[in-house]
Enzyme design. Structure first.
Site, PDB file in Angstrom:
ATOM      1  N   CYS A   1       0.848  -1.119  -0.042  1.00 18.75           N
ATOM      2  CA  CYS A   1       0.062  -0.029   0.072  1.00 18.75           C
ATOM      3  C   CYS A   1       0.944   1.273  -0.097  1.00 18.75           C
ATOM      4  O   CYS A   1       0.523   2.101  -0.720  1.00 18.75           O
ATOM      5  CB  CYS A   1      -0.902  -0.097   1.215  1.00 18.75           C
ATOM      6  SG  CYS A   1      -1.800  -1.473   1.750  1.00 18.75           S
TER       7      CYS A   1
ATOM      8  N   HIS B   1       0.773   4.700  -1.959  1.00 19.27           N
ATOM      9  CA  HIS B   1       0.035   5.669  -1.013  1.00 19.27           C
ATOM     10  C   HIS B   1       1.065   6.884  -0.477  1.00 19.27           C
ATOM     11  O   HIS B   1       0.792   7.569   0.280  1.00 19.27           O
ATOM     12  CB  HIS B   1      -1.012   5.152  -0.311  1.00 19.27           C
ATOM     13  CG  HIS B   1      -2.116   4.733  -1.011  1.00 19.27           C
ATOM     14  ND1 HIS B   1      -3.018   5.550  -1.428  1.00 19.27           N
ATOM     15  CD2 HIS B   1      -2.431   3.481  -1.185  1.00 19.27           C
ATOM     16  CE1 HIS B   1      -4.278   4.825  -2.052  1.00 19.27           C
ATOM     17  NE2 HIS B   1      -3.612   3.425  -1.999  1.00 19.27           N
TER      18      HIS B   1
ATOM     19  N   CYS C   1     -34.668   0.653  13.827  1.00 19.58           N
ATOM     20  CA  CYS C   1     -33.534   1.114  14.644  1.00 19.58           C
ATOM     21  C   CYS C   1     -33.953   2.366  15.395  1.00 19.58           C
ATOM     22  O   CYS C   1     -33.385   2.560  16.437  1.00 19.58           O
ATOM     23  CB  CYS C   1     -32.538   1.592  13.688  1.00 19.58           C
ATOM     24  SG  CYS C   1     -32.048   0.523  12.444  1.00 19.58           S
TER      25      CYS C   1
ATOM     26  N   HIS D   1     -32.767   4.032  19.272  1.00 21.66           N
ATOM     27  CA  HIS D   1     -31.632   4.706  19.165  1.00 21.66           C
ATOM     28  C   HIS D   1     -32.094   6.349  18.935  1.00 21.66           C
ATOM     29  O   HIS D   1     -31.237   7.088  19.364  1.00 21.66           O
ATOM     30  CB  HIS D   1     -30.805   4.454  18.135  1.00 21.66           C
ATOM     31  CG  HIS D   1     -30.162   3.027  18.566  1.00 21.66           C
ATOM     32  ND1 HIS D   1     -29.213   3.045  19.228  1.00 21.66           N
ATOM     33  CD2 HIS D   1     -30.345   1.880  17.796  1.00 21.66           C
ATOM     34  CE1 HIS D   1     -28.851   1.577  19.206  1.00 21.66           C
ATOM     35  NE2 HIS D   1     -29.460   1.109  18.461  1.00 21.66           N
TER      36      HIS D   1
ATOM     37  N   CYS E   1     -27.569  -5.670  16.141  1.00 14.74           N
ATOM     38  CA  CYS E   1     -29.023  -5.310  16.456  1.00 14.74           C
ATOM     39  C   CYS E   1     -29.867  -6.025  15.735  1.00 14.74           C
ATOM     40  O   CYS E   1     -31.219  -6.199  16.396  1.00 14.74           O
ATOM     41  CB  CYS E   1     -29.023  -3.864  16.224  1.00 14.74           C
ATOM     42  SG  CYS E   1     -28.732  -2.752  17.631  1.00 14.74           S
TER      43      CYS E   1
END
Lengths: 106, 264
Positions: free
Chosen positions: B79, B83, B180, B184, B225
């Site tokens: 990488c 980069h 959700c 939340h 969840c």
């Protein structure tokens, strides 16, 4: 494969109390869990941790299956002399993982 | 219609013995009241996250750094060879994901984007989603943006996908028939059993969950969840998850990135 993160102050005054931290990557498999095939996953934990300061043991611990993965230790010692602080974790297979850190004491 | 589900009381039996009553009215916290999951944690867990020598997520960051510099694939390139120094080239990158990916005409999350790079530029097999290697690289890249404000969603091409993410967020699902938002948005700060319900601002992914005893992605958390409300989770990498990630990260716009965070 194990990888550890240790923290020892690079410099200290003689008599200072210094904090040492050691964190190691390890699954700490308890031996009580079953895998997808229903069979028990063999126990694989680090069962001993030893820290030495210029060869003298300053901290050690026995570890058991109830200790979570990636065990972390934090403890203190008195900076007495310059030298090497060495860490050794030993697992159920008898393999040891070693790390060292240098400390300069003035 | 977004905003109102009024006067609705729901009783869910747990273990046949306990019942809870929750009144539901969808209302997202206004920007001034937005909180990171960090603020709902115990001081001990907060201290664990804030010290790089006790934060176990840093183990993955260290592994990710090694992978960043390791040559891989038929091209034998790391990488870093393209980069350069991640502290420069990857600064702010994780704070804007998921981004619009012109190659597919869809949003893409960081894990999948790393795999695109592996395939096209390193000419090697992608890492499986949620594998240790891919999480490590994501954590290392995420770490370069720690403390920077989240900027996800600025690209207008993402709007329709974010809207779909919001629909999914507000859609009831599973045997317990919860969205959700029911927890939340509507009940944050209250407790589900012994756990405090946080607002859904995914500011620290991939993060170390003490429950997992490991690092995991936002998609893994979404799966948790979904299983919790007894819905069937989507497979890793599905478009639905990316749209949800996009919606949630956009909600958190401006909040500082915490990667790698620690959560209970």
């Amino acid at each position: 494969m194990a990888r550890a993160l240790i923290n020892v102050p690079a410099k200290a005054k003689r008599g200072d109390i210094i904090e040492i931290k050691a964190l190691i990557s390890h699954p700490m498999e308890t031996g009580y869990r079953t895998g997808t095939d229903g069979a028990l996953v063999p126990r694989d934990i680090i069962n001993r941790f030893i820290c030495t300061y210029n060869g003298e043991e300053i901290f050690s611990a026995d570890l058991f299956p109830a200790i979570a993965a990636n065990p972390f230790f934090s403890f203190t010692t008195t900076a007495t002399e310059s030298g090497r602080i060495a860490f050794r974790w030993i697992d159920d297979r008898g393999q040891a993982y070693l790390e060292t850190a240098e400390i300069a004491v003035e | 219609m977004r905003g109102v589900l009024k006067g609705f009381a729901l009783t869910a039996g747990f273990g046949g013995a306990l019942g809870i009553c929750i009144s539901l009215a969808i209302a997202q916290a206004p920007p001034s009241e937005r909180k990171s999951g960090f603020e709902f944690m115990s001081p001990e867990s907060q201290a664990t996250q804030q010290d790089d020598f006790s934060n176990p997520g840093m183990l993955w960051v260290a592994e990710g750094e090694a992978l960043w510099n390791a040559k891989a694939g038929a091209t034998g390139r790391s990488c870093a060879e393209c980069h350069g120094d991640a502290a420069v080239s990857m600064k702010g990158v994780a704070a804007r994901y998921p981004v619009f990916f012109a190659g597919s005409g869809r949003p893409i999350d960081l894990q999948s984007r790393i795999n695109v790079c592996r395939k096209t530029n390193q000419d090697t097999t992608p890492f499986p989603l949620e594998s240790r290697e891919l999480l490590a690289l994501s954590a290392f890249i995420g770490r370069q943006s720690r403390g920077m404000p989240i900027t996800t969603g600025e690209d207008k091409r993402l709007d329709p996908f974010r809207a779909r993410g919001q629909e999914l967020y507000e859609q009831r699902q599973g045997q317990l028939n919860f969205s959700c938002a029911n927890c939340h948005d509507n009940n944050w700060g209250r407790r589900l059993a012994s756990s405090v319900i946080p607002q859904s601002h995914p500011t620290g992914y991939p993060l170390y969950r003490l429950e997992w005893q490991g690092l995991g992605s936002l998609q893994r958390r979404l799966r948790n969840c979904m299983i919790g409300v007894r819905a069937e989770p989507y497979p890793y990498g599905s478009q639905e998850y990316v749209e949800l990630e996009l919606f949630l990260m956009t909600r958190a716009m401006g909040m500082p990135l915490e990667t790698p965070a620690v959560r209970p």
